[in-house]
Scaffold this active site. Structure first.
Site, short mmCIF file in Angstrom:
data_model
loop_
_atom_site.label_atom_id
_atom_site.label_comp_id
_atom_site.label_asym_id
_atom_site.label_seq_id
_atom_site.Cartn_x
_atom_site.Cartn_y
_atom_site.Cartn_z
N TYR A 1 0.84 -1.20 0.00
CA TYR A 1 0.00 0.00 0.00
C TYR A 1 0.87 1.25 0.00
O TYR A 1 0.61 2.20 -0.76
CB TYR A 1 -0.93 -0.01 1.21
CG TYR A 1 -1.84 1.20 1.27
CD1 TYR A 1 -2.83 1.39 0.31
CD2 TYR A 1 -1.69 2.17 2.27
CE1 TYR A 1 -3.65 2.50 0.35
CE2 TYR A 1 -2.52 3.28 2.32
CZ TYR A 1 -3.50 3.44 1.36
OH TYR A 1 -4.30 4.55 1.40
N LYS B 1 0.99 4.31 -2.82
CA LYS B 1 0.74 5.72 -2.52
C LYS B 1 1.99 6.58 -2.74
O LYS B 1 1.86 7.78 -3.05
CB LYS B 1 0.21 5.87 -1.09
CG LYS B 1 -1.22 5.35 -0.94
CD LYS B 1 -2.19 6.06 -1.90
CE LYS B 1 -3.63 5.64 -1.69
NZ LYS B 1 -4.58 6.33 -2.58
#
Length: 264
Positions: free
Chosen positions: A163, A167
């Site tokens: 994740y 990002k």
């Protein structure tokens, strides 16, 4: 100037991905209160239709189109305009909100399908949507791309390698895009939230609500409406003002791994 009645947003057309819940749904409602037209995209048809109904019920809301779409499906993205009424095809603001995190496994124990699904939605889907819209923005010499990043795009943490990587990619893509468009009137913004209590954490913990709730124990996290206000505020600035980056935390969070849990 209130974000809820800004004349700068009246009649503007806003396209929001991941609009079936959480930040996406809250953002749609706030833009509706400002009199904007809305194109709402999401994978979950039933939830999306409920949001569309709520948006249409807002006094003064503009036109609303709700389209079932998975941003990770390139064919669906390429065919989007076939599902959009002609009067809504001149989009003024793209809100790339679709994204998720799945699992807290560490490197070596992460399933390949989880890696692929997070990158397909969080990165490739965002890029596909931006490429679809940016050509039109350039031709019309107007437009605003608002990407929903994360504190995870500023600071990696254990148990969030994939994740965080997605990002960080969003942050890099957004920064490069802003630099590419510096000779145009097109604006580029990244909103980077810290802890926001939505169904996001439930998805992270694969439906385990009790585990998700523990993430926010002892402090008051942000809620979807808090981030929606920042998105709408950024979109409502004067045309010569670009909110390039907005990092938003609850008051008792200082970093991805540092927070004070002294009780709400």
């Amino acid at each position: 100037m209130s974000v809820f009645n800004s004349s700068r947003l009246l009649g503007k057309t806003i396209l929001i991905t991941g609009a079936s819940g959480g930040i996406g749904a809250a953002t749609a409602l706030l833009f509706a209160k400002a009199g904007s037209n809305l194109i709402l995209l999401a994978r979950r048809t039933e939830a999306l239709q409920k949001v569309a109904e709520a948006v249409r019920a807002v006094p003064g809301a503009g036109k609303v189109a709700a389209v079932q779409l998975d941003v990770s499906d390139k064919t669906q993205v390429a065919n989007l305009w076939k599902a959009i009424p002609n009067e809504l095809r001149n989009v003024d603001v793209l809100v790339n909100n679709a994204g998720f995190v799945l699992g807290v496994e560490r490197v070596g124990a992460i399933k390949e399908e989880d890696v692929e699904s997070m990158f397909q939605t969080n990165v490739f889907g965002l890029v596909s949507m931006t490429q679809l819209l940016i050509k039109d923005f350039k031709e019309r010499k107007t437009g605003h791309v608002i990407n929903i990043g994360s504190i995870a795009g500023r600071e990696p943490y254990a148990g969030g390698s994939i994740y965080c990587a997605t990002k960080h990619a969003v942050n890099a893509f957004t920064g490069a895009l802003m630099r590419e468009l510096v000779d145009t009137p097109i604006r580029v913004t990244e909103i980077q939230p810290g802890m926001v209590e939505t169904e996001f954490s439930i998805i992270r913990f694969r439906g385990d609500k009790s585990a998700a709730d523990k993430v926010y124990e002892g402090l008051q996290p942000l809620v979807a409406e808090d981030i929606a206000e920042e998105i709408v505020w950024a979109a409502s600035r004067p045309p010569h003002v670009n909110i390039a980056e907005l990092f938003v935390l609850p008051v008792n969070q200082a970093s991805a791994t540092l927070s004070y849990r002294g009780g709400k």
